[in-house]
Scaffold this motif. Structure first.
Motif, PDB file in Angstrom:
ATOM      1  N   ASN A   1      -5.394  13.395  17.011  1.00  0.00           N
ATOM      2  CA  ASN A   1      -5.094  14.823  17.177  1.00  0.00           C
ATOM      3  C   ASN A   1      -4.155  15.095  18.348  1.00  0.00           C
ATOM      4  O   ASN A   1      -3.703  16.225  18.522  1.00  0.00           O
ATOM      5  CB  ASN A   1      -6.394  15.610  17.374  1.00  0.00           C
ATOM      6  N   LEU A   2      -3.888  14.079  19.167  1.00  0.00           N
ATOM      7  CA  LEU A   2      -2.975  14.244  20.292  1.00  0.00           C
ATOM      8  C   LEU A   2      -1.532  14.195  19.799  1.00  0.00           C
ATOM      9  O   LEU A   2      -1.237  13.490  18.814  1.00  0.00           O
ATOM     10  CB  LEU A   2      -3.209  13.149  21.338  1.00  0.00           C
ATOM     11  N   PRO A   3      -0.610  14.907  20.429  1.00  0.00           N
ATOM     12  CA  PRO A   3       0.784  14.968  19.949  1.00  0.00           C
ATOM     13  C   PRO A   3       1.441  13.595  19.785  1.00  0.00           C
ATOM     14  O   PRO A   3       2.171  13.366  18.829  1.00  0.00           O
ATOM     15  CB  PRO A   3       1.496  15.786  21.043  1.00  0.00           C
ATOM     16  N   LYS A   4       1.184  12.675  20.702  1.00  0.00           N
ATOM     17  CA  LYS A   4       1.840  11.360  20.650  1.00  0.00           C
ATOM     18  C   LYS A   4       0.874  10.226  20.341  1.00  0.00           C
ATOM     19  O   LYS A   4       1.241   9.056  20.444  1.00  0.00           O
ATOM     20  CB  LYS A   4       2.569  11.080  21.975  1.00  0.00           C
ATOM     21  N   GLY A   5      -0.340  10.554  19.964  1.00  0.00           N
ATOM     22  CA  GLY A   5      -1.294   9.531  19.572  1.00  0.00           C
ATOM     23  C   GLY A   5      -1.543   8.510  20.665  1.00  0.00           C
ATOM     24  O   GLY A   5      -1.871   8.864  21.800  1.00  0.00           O
ATOM     25  N   LEU A   6      -1.386   7.234  20.325  1.00  0.00           N
ATOM     26  CA  LEU A   6      -1.617   6.157  21.297  1.00  0.00           C
ATOM     27  C   LEU A   6      -0.657   6.225  22.474  1.00  0.00           C
ATOM     28  O   LEU A   6      -0.956   5.702  23.552  1.00  0.00           O
ATOM     29  CB  LEU A   6      -1.478   4.787  20.616  1.00  0.00           C
ATOM     30  N   ASP A   7       0.486   6.857  22.258  1.00  0.00           N
ATOM     31  CA  ASP A   7       1.497   6.944  23.318  1.00  0.00           C
ATOM     32  C   ASP A   7       1.392   8.249  24.113  1.00  0.00           C
ATOM     33  O   ASP A   7       2.311   8.604  24.841  1.00  0.00           O
ATOM     34  CB  ASP A   7       2.897   6.816  22.714  1.00  0.00           C
ATOM     35  N   GLU A   8       0.278   8.942  23.966  1.00  0.00           N
ATOM     36  CA  GLU A   8       0.074  10.169  24.726  1.00  0.00           C
ATOM     37  C   GLU A   8       0.020   9.845  26.226  1.00  0.00           C
ATOM     38  O   GLU A   8      -0.712   8.942  26.653  1.00  0.00           O
ATOM     39  CB  GLU A   8      -1.243  10.837  24.307  1.00  0.00           C
ATOM     40  N   PRO A   9       0.829  10.528  27.044  1.00  0.00           N
ATOM     41  CA  PRO A   9       0.829  10.220  28.490  1.00  0.00           C
ATOM     42  C   PRO A   9      -0.529  10.502  29.124  1.00  0.00           C
ATOM     43  O   PRO A   9      -1.211  11.463  28.779  1.00  0.00           O
ATOM     44  CB  PRO A   9       1.900  11.171  29.047  1.00  0.00           C
ATOM     45  N   VAL A  10      -0.901   9.645  30.045  1.00  0.00           N
ATOM     46  CA  VAL A  10      -2.121   9.814  30.834  1.00  0.00           C
ATOM     47  C   VAL A  10      -1.701   9.967  32.282  1.00  0.00           C
ATOM     48  O   VAL A  10      -1.050   9.090  32.847  1.00  0.00           O
ATOM     49  CB  VAL A  10      -3.060   8.601  30.685  1.00  0.00           C
ATOM     50  N   ILE A  11      -2.044  11.097  32.900  1.00  0.00           N
ATOM     51  CA  ILE A  11      -1.704  11.287  34.302  1.00  0.00           C
ATOM     52  C   ILE A  11      -2.835  10.711  35.149  1.00  0.00           C
ATOM     53  O   ILE A  11      -3.797  10.159  34.624  1.00  0.00           O
ATOM     54  CB  ILE A  11      -1.442  12.764  34.638  1.00  0.00           C
ATOM     55  N   GLU A  12      -2.696  10.833  36.467  1.00  0.00           N
ATOM     56  CA  GLU A  12      -3.632  10.184  37.386  1.00  0.00           C
ATOM     57  C   GLU A  12      -5.091  10.466  37.034  1.00  0.00           C
ATOM     58  O   GLU A  12      -5.512  11.603  36.901  1.00  0.00           O
ATOM     59  CB  GLU A  12      -3.363  10.656  38.815  1.00  0.00           C
ATOM     60  N   LYS A  13      -5.850   9.381  36.841  1.00  0.00           N
ATOM     61  CA  LYS A  13      -7.286   9.415  36.539  1.00  0.00           C
ATOM     62  C   LYS A  13      -7.605  10.049  35.184  1.00  0.00           C
ATOM     63  O   LYS A  13      -8.763  10.279  34.866  1.00  0.00           O
ATOM     64  CB  LYS A  13      -8.069  10.148  37.637  1.00  0.00           C
ATOM     65  N   GLY A  14      -6.572  10.330  34.367  1.00  0.00           N
ATOM     66  CA  GLY A  14      -6.823  10.909  33.050  1.00  0.00           C
ATOM     67  C   GLY A  14      -7.429  12.292  33.116  1.00  0.00           C
ATOM     68  O   GLY A  14      -8.299  12.657  32.309  1.00  0.00           O
ATOM     69  N   SER A  15      -6.945  13.097  34.075  1.00  0.00           N
ATOM     70  CA  SER A  15      -7.557  14.407  34.315  1.00  0.00           C
ATOM     71  C   SER A  15      -7.372  15.382  33.156  1.00  0.00           C
ATOM     72  O   SER A  15      -8.069  16.402  33.094  1.00  0.00           O
ATOM     73  CB  SER A  15      -6.985  15.016  35.598  1.00  0.00           C
ATOM     74  N   THR A  16      -6.448  15.099  32.232  1.00  0.00           N
ATOM     75  CA  THR A  16      -6.244  16.003  31.095  1.00  0.00           C
ATOM     76  C   THR A  16      -7.200  15.690  29.946  1.00  0.00           C
ATOM     77  O   THR A  16      -7.213  16.404  28.947  1.00  0.00           O
ATOM     78  CB  THR A  16      -4.796  15.903  30.584  1.00  0.00           C
TER      79      THR A  16
END
Length: 675
Positions: free
Chosen positions: A550-565
């Motif tokens: 369901n994420l826009p980029k799937g496996l390539d969805e960006p993860v910012i510091e500590k995965g806060s999103t």
């Protein structure tokens, strides 16, 4: 080895670059310092040389001047044995030039009286009949010197261009060398941080460690780029200047040597006071970084509990202390900086005036105007490198203090990193009479003994502080045991390096940690042996793909510091997939379901039923409902195993586990009733 020697050892790794830079610096300074000598030659030989004795010659020559129909050549242009005619002298009185048609007996104070040049010296006076020269006639005597002056000017211009070229070369080479040294230091200190034992990070705030790797190494960079460059330049420059001064006048050059011990004492005294201030400044800056890092991470708590004012006051206290010591250092720099250089410069010029004024200037001077000019020029130049070195003393002390802090970190005992590959474990784990203390005399584990067979699931339960996580820390060798043994497949883990031990082990922590990157990179950790298909399979097995799709980029969805999103449950699923992607023989779940909702927990439980086959799994859990299917449950209390068995056995015993289970079930039922 002290700080200076250790920095020197780093510099030696790039000694060819530094030597090349210093050679170019030497050439540049040598070319630059020839300027006063060239000016001295132009003044003494070509400008003031007009007052030397001129002799009549038979005809026109290249170096001869025409006057009243006759040709005259200066005495220093005659070849040995060449016949000299009638002598004349060109004398300057104030701004005018006069010709005396004979030699003069002595030189001294000059004046014009009744058309005659009167020369006085030590009570003697003599008058000479003289003819005043016009501007064109005066130029006629200078004309033979024009070509020589042009050659010297071209030589000086060429030397300036050469000096500029080598100055650029030395600056580029030395700064590049310095950057290489800092790059190496940063690489070494960061690599060492990876090898430092976990216990070190228990006692050191992350902000302080970051400060040493970033701020302190940056200060060391200034040492190599600015401080040492200025000191090298200054030393070579002063060497060249003193060489030139000794060539000009030995006595005054010897007087100027007094500057060197003054400079040495100056540096020693300055460093004595500045060292204390800089230690305080760097330490306080490190505390500020640590406090900022902690505040940013804890900002939700600070704002939720309205602690903004108290946090700000704490920061202001440290900031004020930093400001105070910075001011003290500024005062020290003000007292011992430019003002002291100016004082020394004035003292040097006083010595110069005393020497030349008392002994050489005026009548019968034995020192030429060119020498005087060169001396003044060199004295002016002398204080440029001195000022440069003095201005860098503050940077020098800051850099040495910073280097000391970096080397203290690098001196922390580190683990030897090995690249050895070992066969995958079967997964038989045995703890033999383990007693362990974080603090000497305060054991957190007492006589722990159990055996986990290949493929079994072992659950550890107990109240907070009972020793559950400590058991797993010892299995992973985050801490080393001193009493008892831990065996994997019958082999003592102390006989393996930590890298070998952890090759076939995986762990999922209660607080999942995600790195900046993508979801895929957080699962594989950029390990080239883990393919994208394996990443996707691991995420599928833990039930994470539905939300990832369901994420826009799937496996390539960006993860910012500590995965806060991402939600805590989503972060935990990714962390769980990371462990599974490495296909560990021993899997540890350290309260891995504590932050996951009931629905997600059910997904993980389904995946575990498939994935734990053939893999020894340790589960540390507060939710007893998640470990009902465990092959063995160990109940801990105050560092000791007080009960063991499977869920049914422990329920039949109606001991501590039974009470914990009933208590949790009661709370669950109460929650359901309320909802």
């Amino acid at each position: 080895m002290n700080v200076g020697k250790r920095l020197f050892q780093y510099a030696l790794q790039y000694k060819k670059h530094f030597i090349l830079g210093l050679l170019m610096l030497t050439v540049a300074i040598t070319a630059e310092l020839t300027g006063p000598f060239i000016a001295k030659t132009m003044i003494d030989k070509h400008i003031l040389g007009i007052e030397k004795t001129w002799y009549k010659v038979d005809g026109e020559e290249k170096s001869a001047a025409k006057y009243e129909g006759n040709w005259y050549k200066r005495s220093d242009h005659f070849d040995p044995g060449e016949v000299k005619g009638k002598p004349i002298r060109v004398i300057q009185v104030k701004r005018d030039f006069y010709v005396i048609n004979q030699s003069i007996a002595f030189d001294g104070d000059r004046s014009i009286k009744s058309g005659k040049v009167v020369i006085s010296y030590k009570g003697k006076t003599k008058a000479y009949q003289a003819d005043k020269l016009s501007v064109s006639e005066t130029f006629g005597f200078y004309k033979p010197e024009v070509s020589g002056m042009l050659k010297l000017m071209m030589l000086y211009l060429g030397l300036l261009i050469l000096a500029a070229f080598f100055q650029y070369g030395q600056r580029y080479t030395l700064q590049r060398s310095s950057n290489l040294v800092i790059k190496k230091i940063r690489q070494d200190v960061f690599a060492h941080v990876q090898r430092v034992a976990i216990t070190y990070f228990d006692n050191q705030p992350a902000g302080k460690i970051v400060s040493r790797i970033t701020n302190d190494t940056e200060a060391i960079k200034e040492l190599f780029i600015n401080v040492l460059a200025n000191f090298f330049t200054g030393i070579i420059y002063l060497t060249g200047i003193f060489t030139a001064l000794f060539l000009l006048d030995v006595k005054l050059a010897a007087i100027c040597l007094v500057l060197l011990p003054i400079l040495v004492v100056w540096i020693v005294v300055y460093r004595k006071f500045a060292s204390h201030y800089n230690h305080k400044i760097r330490s306080t800056l490190s505390d500020i970084n640590g406090m900022i890092n902690e505040s940013i991470n804890g900002m939700p708590i600070i704002q939720a509990f309205k602690r903004q004012r108290e946090t700000t006051e704490e920061f202001e206290t440290m900031n004020k202390e930093y400001f105070t010591f910075q001011n003290k250092l500024l005062s020290l720099n003000g007292l011992t900086g430019h003002n002291l250089v100016l004082l020394l410069k004035n003292l040097a010029f006083m010595a110069f005036i005393w020497h030349f004024g008392g002994q050489s200037l005026g009548v019968g001077s034995v020192i030429s105007i060119g020498v005087l000019y060169a001396f003044v020029d060199y004295l002016n130049r002398m204080f440029h490198p001195v000022t440069g070195m003095v201005n860098q003393l503050a940077q020098l002390e800051q850099a040495l203090v910073s280097a000391e802090r970096v080397f203290v970190l690098m001196d922390e005992p580190g683990q030897t990193v090995t690249e050895n590959e070992i066969d995958r474990y079967k997964g038989n784990v045995e703890f033999r009479d383990i007693t362990f203390s974080y603090v000497e005399g305060e054991p957190v584990l007492k006589n722990i003994a159990f055996h986990a067979n290949q493929g079994e699931t072992v659950a550890l339960v107990g109240h907070t502080g009972s020793g559950k996580s400590s058991i797993m820390n010892l299995l992973f060798r985050f801490y080393d045991i001193k009493q008892g043994k831990i065996l994997i497949d019958g082999k003592d883990i102390m006989d393996l390096s930590k890298q070998e031990l952890r090759q076939h082990m995986g762990i999922v922590l209660q607080d999942p940690f995600l790195f900046t990157g993508t979801i895929a990179s957080n699962v594989s950790l950029d390990n080239p042996e883990i393919t994208r298909e394996q990443v996707e399979k691991a995420l599928t097995d833990v039930g994470a793909m539905p939300f990832i799709n369901n994420l826009p980029k799937g496996l390539d969805e960006p993860v910012i510091e500590k995965g806060s999103t991402l939600s805590s449950g989503q972060r935990q699923l990714i962390s769980f997939a990371r462990a599974l992607a490495y296909n560990p023989a021993i899997l540890i779940l350290d309260e891995a379901t504590a932050s996951i909702d009931t629905e997600t927990e059910a997904v993980i439980q389904d995946a575990l039923d498939v994935l734990k086959r053939g893999r020894t799994t340790f589960i540390i859990a507060h939710r007893l409902s998640t470990i009902k299917s465990a092959d063995q449950i160990l109940v801990l209390d105050r560092g000791m195993i007080v009960e063991r068995g499977d869920h049914n056995d422990l329920m039949e015993q109606k001991g501590r586990y039974y009470q914990m289970y009933q208590l949790q079930q009661g709370k669950t039922e109460k929650k359901r009733a309320v909802s």
